[in-house]
Design an enzyme around this catalytic site. Structure first.
Site, mmCIF file in Angstrom:
data_model
loop_
_atom_site.group_PDB
_atom_site.id
_atom_site.type_symbol
_atom_site.label_atom_id
_atom_site.label_comp_id
_atom_site.label_asym_id
_atom_site.label_seq_id
_atom_site.Cartn_x
_atom_site.Cartn_y
_atom_site.Cartn_z
ATOM 1 N N ASP A 1 11.080 13.015 -11.643
ATOM 2 C CA ASP A 1 10.059 13.559 -12.708
ATOM 3 C C ASP A 1 9.360 14.792 -12.137
ATOM 4 O O ASP A 1 8.883 14.597 -10.974
ATOM 5 C CB ASP A 1 9.103 12.356 -12.989
ATOM 6 C CG ASP A 1 8.166 12.630 -14.216
ATOM 7 O OD1 ASP A 1 8.636 13.532 -14.897
ATOM 8 O OD2 ASP A 1 7.371 11.850 -14.254
ATOM 9 N N ASP B 1 4.580 9.557 -21.618
ATOM 10 C CA ASP B 1 3.235 9.821 -20.550
ATOM 11 C C ASP B 1 2.202 9.592 -21.251
ATOM 12 O O ASP B 1 1.796 10.287 -22.336
ATOM 13 C CB ASP B 1 3.657 11.101 -20.123
ATOM 14 C CG ASP B 1 4.482 11.680 -19.268
ATOM 15 O OD1 ASP B 1 4.669 11.091 -18.181
ATOM 16 O OD2 ASP B 1 5.253 12.686 -19.386
#
Length: 220
Positions: A175, A35
């Site tokens: 996610d 990320d």
């Protein structure tokens, strides 16, 4: 039931990152989820380019790079040049003036083009990009922080995308707030992969291999 598991590395123990990567790989993880946040598109900073470079050197498994940044095309070469062919790069369509151009650059580099779809973004808003993207990362929480609660209205979005995925040729990944109940419900429906964070994988005080084996053995 065949589904992929990817580790959200923003949740890893950075005091022992080399051991985290090794333990996850030996435990049977399929890929590493990276990320990248710029503090602008989302109100947080997470992993850096240096973190990505380190993990890319430390493993031969695929990386799934989630760019939560404004105008990713401006710096897309920085990420492409530090990844291997076959790695995935997700962009947020709202963050780019011409997201199809950025996706094409990812394709031209031999990588998997992906889009990340926020909870407030409709399937209709990204419909044409589904013809270009090969993976769709559906956010079941608002992007930017780990440990958030699942937003139940996102379930309808999965159903809409599942009805399109075979026709348009993309995979669907989950996610955010991914618990065993979500895998048991959505893997049989056709969700291809799940990003694992603090809900199931990290901070449990148990070997990653044991946890991953339990997840794969869920009665689905």
């Amino acid at each position: 039931m065949d589904f992929k598991l990817t580790a959200s590395m923003m949740c890893a123990n950075y005091g022992h990152l080399a051991n985290e990567v090794k333990s996850l790989e030996e435990g049977g993880i399929d890929s590493f989820h990276i990320d990248i946040m710029d503090g602008r598109y989302v109100a947080n900073y997470a992993m850096s380019l240096c973190d990505l470079q380190y993990i890319r050197r430390a493993t031969n498994l695929p990386l799934d790079v989630h760019l939560m940044v404004e105008h990713p095309n401006t710096h897309i070469d920085l990420f492409i040049n530090n990844l291997h062919k076959g790695d995935t790069i997700y962009i947020h369509p709202e963050a780019e003036y011409h997201p199809s151009t950025t996706l094409q650059e990812i394709i031209d580099a031999g990588m998997v083009p992906g889009i990340a779809v926020n909870p407030g973004t409709s399937v209709e808003n990204v419909y044409m990009l589904l013809r270009i993207a090969k993976r769709v990362l559906v956010m079941s929480v608002n992007p930017g922080n780990a440990g958030q609660m699942f937003l139940p209205y996102v379930g309808e979005k999965y159903d809409k995308l599942l009805a399109l995925k075979d026709k348009m040729g993309f995979e669907i990944y989950w996610d955010g707030a991914c618990g065993a109940d979500k895998i048991k419900e959505f893997a049989p429906k056709g969700v291809d992969g799940f990003v694992l964070g603090t809900t199931l994988l990290f901070g449990k005080g148990r070997p990653y291999g044991d946890i991953l084996r339990e997840i794969r053995a869920l009665k689905i």
